[in-house]
Design an enzyme around this catalytic site. Structure first.
Site, PDB file in Angstrom:
ATOM      1  N   ASP A  37      59.495  53.435  66.570  1.00 62.46           N
ATOM      2  CA  ASP A  37      58.111  54.247  66.233  1.00 62.46           C
ATOM      3  C   ASP A  37      57.606  53.332  64.730  1.00 62.46           C
ATOM      4  OD1 ASP A  37      56.270  56.000  65.402  1.00 62.46           O
ATOM      5  OD2 ASP A  37      57.633  57.669  64.597  1.00 62.46           O
ATOM      6  N   HIS A  89      50.991  46.775  66.779  1.00 61.08           N
ATOM      7  CA  HIS A  89      51.639  46.885  67.749  1.00 61.08           C
ATOM      8  C   HIS A  89      52.144  45.481  68.612  1.00 61.08           C
ATOM      9  CE1 HIS A  89      51.239  51.104  68.293  1.00 61.08           C
ATOM     10  NE2 HIS A  89      49.581  50.938  68.567  1.00 61.08           N
ATOM     11  N   LEU A 104      71.060  41.649  81.221  1.00 63.41           N
ATOM     12  CA  LEU A 104      70.118  42.650  80.710  1.00 63.41           C
ATOM     13  C   LEU A 104      68.799  43.043  81.705  1.00 63.41           C
ATOM     14  CD1 LEU A 104      70.586  44.099  78.161  1.00 63.41           C
ATOM     15  CD2 LEU A 104      68.138  42.995  77.275  1.00 63.41           C
TER      16      LEU A 104
END
Ligand code: FPP
Length: 252
Positions: free
Chosen positions: A27, A44, A138
């Site tokens: 956020d 973004h 991962l």
């Protein structure tokens, strides 16, 4: 598929020093851009760079699973131009990064409702998941058009479609294989940047016993040092899973 224990049913045998699974709400992109007099979309773009660094850092630390909230069911309510930009960004990032992820042994999963995405994005997601499915490093899960309530409702519908005989009663163990993150252990550590202290409909089921870490840092500023600080904080937590402190000390 590996079966992971549920924190409400079993106490995890061993709490690893490095969290096995980290979930992140990224956020603060919009505010980061606004502080610089830039349009929100610039935040973004920088958010993608912070994500790239976080993926690298998690990989280097041996974190098994990193799950990030990229777009919620509720984010469709944003201005149309921001939604379009984010959809374009997902497309660009996925097509641009998939080979590098594959070369780094990363397994990619996208969780959420794909129905409202463009056919091009759906095809790219499918191809990326297939390409990286056998990777053993991962697991990066990107939650897109995801919501915790959607997940539980969707899983329930799927369970009952497969097992109509369970329509009067079913158990937690019946439902969990149908949840979006059935392939992963529950998160050990949840991180939310941007100063807000809420879950915002992310992984509602899976966060039952997750340690919750909130940072005022805006997501584009998040880096490996910030990740290390969150993991340091996590090391100081006492994970009791319903027990009392004395029980943990006696079991050492
Ligand atoms: C929240 O910040 C961020 C989002 C809703 C989008 C997150 C997306 C990225 C970081 C890009 C990731 C890309 C991929 C492919 C995974 P906000 O816009 O709510 O910021 P604000 O609270 O300051 O307004």
């Amino acid at each position: 598929m590996a079966i992971f224990s549920s924190s409400t049913k079993e106490i995890p045998q061993e709490i690893a020093t490095v969290p096995r699974h980290i979930a992140v709400i990224m956020d603060g992109n919009g505010r980061w851009a606004k502080k610089r007099m830039m349009p929100r979309i610039f935040g973004h773009k920088r958010g993608v760079e912070a994500l790239r660094e976080t993926v690298r850092a998690c990989d280097a630390l041996g974190v098994g699973y990193l799950t990030v909230f990229a777009f919620s069911n509720e984010n469709w309510r944003r201005p149309q131009d921001e939604v379009s930009f984010l959809m374009g960004l997902f497309l660009k990032v996925l097509s641009g990064e998939i080979t590098r992820m594959h070369d780094n042994n990363i397994r990619l999963k996208i969780i959420g409702n794909r129905e409202h995405f463009s056919p091009e994005l759906i095809a790219l997601i499918d191809a990326a998941e297939v390409k990286t499915a056998e990777n053993t490093g991962l697991t990066l899960s990107i939650a897109a058009d995801y919501g915790g309530r959607w997940d539980v409702m969707h899983a329930t519908h799927c369970l009952l479609a497969d097992h109509p005989e369970l329509s009067t009663t079913f158990a937690e163990e019946d439902l969990t294989p149908y949840l979006a993150m059935a392939y992963a252990p529950e998160p050990d550590l949840f991180i939310r940047t941007g100063g807000e202290q809420r879950i915002s409909n992310f992984l509602l089921w899976q966060l039952a016993y997750t340690e919750l870490y909130f940072s005022d840092m805006l997501w584009p500023d998040f880096d490996r040092h910030a990740l290390a600080a969150a993991i340091d904080w996590y090391h100081g937590r006492e994970r009791r899973f319903g027990r009392i402190s004395e029980q943990l000390q006696s079991s050492c």
